[in-house]
Design an enzyme around this catalytic site. Structure first.
Site, PDB file in Angstrom:
ATOM      1  N   ASP A 124       0.801  -1.209   0.000  1.00  0.00           N
ATOM      2  CA  ASP A 124       0.000   0.000   0.000  1.00  0.00           C
ATOM      3  C   ASP A 124       0.841   1.270   0.000  1.00  0.00           C
ATOM      4  OD1 ASP A 124      -2.070   1.789   0.190  1.00  0.00           O
ATOM      5  OD2 ASP A 124      -2.454   1.417   2.313  1.00  0.00           O
ATOM      6  N   ASP A 329      -1.866   5.404  -5.262  1.00  0.00           N
ATOM      7  CA  ASP A 329      -2.209   4.565  -4.119  1.00  0.00           C
ATOM      8  C   ASP A 329      -2.411   3.115  -4.563  1.00  0.00           C
ATOM      9  OD1 ASP A 329      -3.233   3.384  -1.873  1.00  0.00           O
ATOM     10  OD2 ASP A 329      -4.959   4.720  -1.677  1.00  0.00           O
TER      11      ASP A 329
END
Ligand SMILES: *[C@@H]1O[C@H](CO)[C@@H](O)[C@H](O)[C@H]1NC(C)=O
Ligand SMILES: *[C@@H]1O[C@H](CO)[C@@H](O)[C@H](O)[C@H]1NC(C)=O
Ligand SMILES: *[C@@H]1O[C@H](CO)[C@@H](O)[C@H](O)[C@H]1NC(C)=O
Length: 373
Positions: A124, A329
């Protein structure tokens, strides 16, 4: 959501992104990505399912066990700054996988602690902390889940690892000192994510993250890192997304890339490569290549993020000039756009719209074939 956010495309190409928040002066970590149903993943799930991984730790107390420990200590101490340019990868290899049943994120296997335990973690770039389920009050059930036969889910136990240490409230990585009971009590953490009601909380701990050099003569490199012992998870973390932990790759000092760089093990940079088949890899300390295109980050000193400016979008052959900032992201499966960019993009792809599908929570669906041509 549908009125101003739209599903764009999951743009998966074989291009590599290099994230280099600061100067580059280190070595490279990397892992490869595989699709859930590919041969490597099949072999890998069989391997972890039966617990016969190549790096199974010798039985505790045996001669092999102490030999391995001594070997590790030697490597930990023996690594000097002179070989800081040697690339490094995770001890389970540089493989990463896109797993559609968990929501189309990219995952890899990391090994933590002594004896080592494996965790299938989501990668992430949209957050900073690395956490794994641990001393659970509320974690994903490790047995009897819909994917229980596909993945072995582990739970970290600080008392079960001889190299585990608690992180106290006076540690400089302790962010929530206002919630501390005392200077030398365990540092509590709590992180909320953009997905609805999704969070993790627990205490910070320190342990060994097992790595190897990513070159023709792989050598063990063990890094002492700080991560979250995730006692309570909520929202998406209880089913899909990150059932076995989340590997935050953000720019803050608590992220693993930042810790590795601070320890002098790598440059403060890494790269990720996503293949269209879901197989890819990530390299910490990667400096990129000289012929590679670059885009600057919009850095907010207080909360640095992988914030980039998008000046142009292309749909098929039509070019749309735009002017928007976006967060890169990897922990979000979809691309979200705000207006006016969203409307301009959907209008330029009008002729490729398909009839709406009530099972899909987006305003439009598109015929992908005509994009690729
Ligand atoms: C990492 O990935 C590259 C490219 O796929 C491969 O050639 C290399 O052997 C891998 N290294 C390790 C240590 O797995
Ligand atoms: C990204 O950077 C731009 C330009 O500095 C800024 O306006 C925007 O608020 C930033 N986005 C986020 C989510 O921080
Ligand atoms: C984008 O926005 C910036 C600042 O608001 C402005 O200076 C620039 O001219 C804009 N570019 C385009 C292509 O609209």
């Amino acid at each position: 959501m549908a009125s101003f956010f739209g599903f764009l495309l999951i743009l998966l190409s074989v291009s590599t992104w290099v994230f280099a928040p600061q100067s580059c002066h280190g070595r490279v970590f990397s892992f490869k990505m595989h699709h859930r149903f590919s041969e490597p993943v099949k072999r890998w799930t069989q391997m972890i399912g039966k617990g016969i991984g190549p790096d199974d730790w010798p039985e505790k107390g045996s001669i092999d066990y102490y030999a391995a420990l001594a070997d590790r200590d030697r490597i930990l101490r023996g690594r000097g700054l002179e070989d800081v340019d040697r690339p490094v990868t995770f001890s389970d290899g540089n493989s990463t996988y896109r797993i559609s049943s968990l929501g189309f994120l990219h995952y890899t296997t990391v090994s933590l602690g002594t004896p080592r335990k494996k965790f299938l973690v989501a990668l992430d770039t949209g957050s900073d902390l690395f956490w794994v389920p641990c001393d659970c009050n509320k974690c994903t059930p490790t047995l009897d889940t819909s994917y229980g036969s596909d993945f072995e889910l582990n739970i970290y136990n600080p008392r079960g690892s001889s190299t585990s240490k608690k992180v106290t409230c006076n540690n400089n990585l302790c962010a929530h000192r206002n919630r501390c009971l005392g200077t030398f009590s365990s540092c509590p953490y709590m992180v909320s994510y953009v997905s609805a009601d999704t969070s993790t909380s627990g205490v910070l701990v320190e342990d060994v993250l097992h790595l190897i050099t990513d070159d023709s003569r792989p050598q063990d490199v063990d890094a002492i890192i700080t991560f979250g012992c995730g006692q309570v998870q909520t929202g998406s973390f209880l089913d899909v997304a990150a059932p076995n932990g989340l590997f935050g790759l953000g720019m803050e000092k608590v992220s693993v890339p930042s810790i590795l760089s601070k320890e002098g093990l790598t440059a403060d940079s890494f790269s990720m490569c996503f293949g269209s088949d879901g197989i890819g890899r990530i390299s910490f300390g990667d400096k990129g290549s000289s012929d590679q295109e670059e885009t600057p980050f919009n850095i907010d000193q207080l909360h640095p993020m992988y914030n980039i400016s998008i000046t142009q979008m292309r749909v098929g052959t039509s070019i749309i000039d735009t002017n928007l900032s976006a967060l890169f992201d990897s922990g979000t499966s979809f691309t979200y756009l705000v207006d006016p960019a969203y409307t301009r993009l959907t209008e330029s792809a009008q002729d490729r719209r398909r009839p709406p599908d009530p099972r899909i929570p987006f305003e439009y669906c598109y015929n992908m074939r005509s994009f690729i041509s």
